[in-house]
Design an enzyme around this catalytic site. Structure first.
Site, PDB file in Angstrom:
ATOM      1  CG  ASP A 122      53.112   0.684   8.348  1.00 37.91           C
ATOM      2  OD1 ASP A 122      53.478  -0.463   8.039  1.00 37.91           O
ATOM      3  OD2 ASP A 122      52.145   0.916   9.094  1.00 37.91           O
ATOM      4  CG  ASP A 182      51.879  -6.913   8.256  1.00 37.91           C
ATOM      5  OD1 ASP A 182      51.962  -7.967   8.907  1.00 37.91           O
ATOM      6  OD2 ASP A 182      50.799  -6.356   8.038  1.00 37.91           O
TER       7      ASP A 182
HETATM    8  N1  GLY Z   1      50.339  -3.916   6.806  1.00 38.69           N
HETATM    9  C1  GLY Z   1      48.983  -3.909   7.132  1.00 38.69           C
HETATM   10  C2  GLY Z   1      48.188  -4.889   6.389  1.00 38.69           C
HETATM   11  O1  GLY Z   1      48.692  -5.689   5.629  1.00 38.69           O
HETATM   12  O2  GLY Z   1      46.974  -4.857   6.581  1.00 38.69           O
END
Ligand code: GLY
Length: 398
Positions: A122, A182
């Site tokens: 992330d 994601d």
């Molecule tokens: N990247 C985590 C979410 O979208 O919950």
């Protein structure tokens, strides 16, 4: 003493908001900017108050949501920690007011320690939304150095046999090398790193990740799986699963939005036509879906069994509207349609899902859903919904 000052300021701000809303003869129509300024000032005060009074050893530095009736703040290692500083930078960009710059610098600095945290994919969300926006606006060389170190850290998660960055290290009972849709969002940061350094390895990792994801994450109907699990020895796909969606074969709403945004951005950075085609296919999947309500704000999963009573995910809507604005710049045949749809989403979000002025600890929007199967963050404000809302307003020309 500092605490007392914050409490006093909060009381004063609440009285001012009450005065404006309750005592005016006509209910006041706030412009988008007036609304954002009032709400964001409120959030800054609440956040500073939590930081001054918290006894939590984890150093809570960034608002994420509301839990148990309180502002829910997270430490820098949380995947959402970069969005609040990002929102502050957008406010500075929008208004030119030094107040926002000062707060943006302050809250961005709390995220610096993440530059060496190799335990997560992330990094883009955390560092690019905070330092990235700051660098874009200030060109501060210190920010650039921090970002380059962070991009190097993120690159260590790349597996060349698979051709992807590993997303998560948790739940090793469920998967071996999980890659989530994601993760497409973190590639923008790697494209930036190549432009900043001249080192093409970041670019190559991003393109490889996007290509392999294109191959393995999408179904016939152009919806995407949430989690694809790989064998790191052979590069083969082991499983295709969900974590935050309704079912392995369902279309989790925010995941579809991440994919749309990710491939649109990858087309911008590479000019590869297959990315643009994929973005347009994702847009068609979403916008033609029979379960997309006429207000264009998705339910949390396109296949949630209790539609139309299922919770919405406003964050999926704002990610989608921001992405559609960018896609409208590249599409040869649907440019006006994407722009008009993005404008319509922003309008509907404002009309039906915006917080009351002075409420929700300063969050701009309500009714997002973070992780319904995990039974948390259901139908609540989420900081990233606000981030992509501000970005949508910016892309619409404020
Ligand atoms: N990247 C985590 C979410 O979208 O919950």
């Amino acid at each position: 003493m500092h605490n007392m000052k914050n409490v006093f300021y909060l009381i004063l701000l609440s009285i001012a908001v009450f005065f404006f809303t309750a005592c005016s003869q006509e209910p006041k129509e706030y412009s988008d900017r007036e609304f954002a300024e009032l709400q964001m000032r409120l959030m800054v005060s609440y956040a500073e108050n939590v930081m001054d009074t918290s006894t939590d050893a984890r150093l809570l530095v960034s608002p994420r949501s509301i839990r148990d009736g309180k502002l829910f703040m997270v430490p820098s290692r949380d995947w959402t920690s970069g969005f609040f500083p990002g929102n502050l930078w957008y406010m500075y960009e929008w208004t030119g007011d030094e107040f926002w710059k000062e707060k943006a610098i302050k809250f961005t600095d709390f995220i610096e320690r993440e530059k060496t945290n190799a335990g997560t994919h992330d990094m883009g969300f955390k560092i690019y939304c905070s330092f990235g926006n700051g660098y874009r606006l200030l060109q501060d060389e210190r920010y650039k150095d921090i970002m380059i170190e962070a991009a190097q850290t993120l690159s260590t998660r790349f597996n060349s046999t698979i051709g992807c960055i590993r997303s998560w290290d948790h739940n090793t009972d469920k998967w071996v090398f999980p890659v989530i849709i994601d993760n497409m969002m973190n590639l923008e940061f790697l494209f930036w790193a190549t432009k900043a350094t001249g080192d093409s390895s970041f670019y190559n990792i991003a393109v490889s990740h996007a290509d392999v994801t294109l191959q393995n994450h999408f179904r016939e109907d152009n919806s995407s799986y949430h989690v694809v699990d790989y064998d790191p020895e052979t590069g083969e796909v082991r499983n295709k699963h969900t974590h935050q969606g309704y079912a392995h074969e369902s279309a989790w709403a925010r995941g579809q939005a991440w994919g749309l945004y990710g491939y649109t951005m990858c087309y911008r950075e590479t000019g590869k036509k297959e990315y643009l085609e994929q973005a347009e296919k994702i847009a068609a999947f979403m916008l033609n879906h029979p379960n997309l309500d006429k207000d264009l704000v998705p339910y949390w999963d396109y296949n949630a069994p209790d539609i139309p009573n299922a919770p919405r995910d406003v964050s999926a809507a704002t990610i989608m509207s921001s992405a559609l604005m960018e896609l409208s710049e590249y599409s040869s045949s649907k440019s006006d349609y994407y722009k008009e749809t993005a404008r319509q989403i922003a309008e509907n979000v404002k009309t039906f899902y915006r917080s009351e002025v002075g409420s929700n600890f300063g969050f701009l929007l309500d009714n997002s859903t973070g992780h319904l199967p995990g039974d948390h963050e259901i139908d609540v404000p989420l900081i990233y919904a606000d981030y992509y809302y501000l970005e949508t307003l910016k892309r619409l020309g404020w």
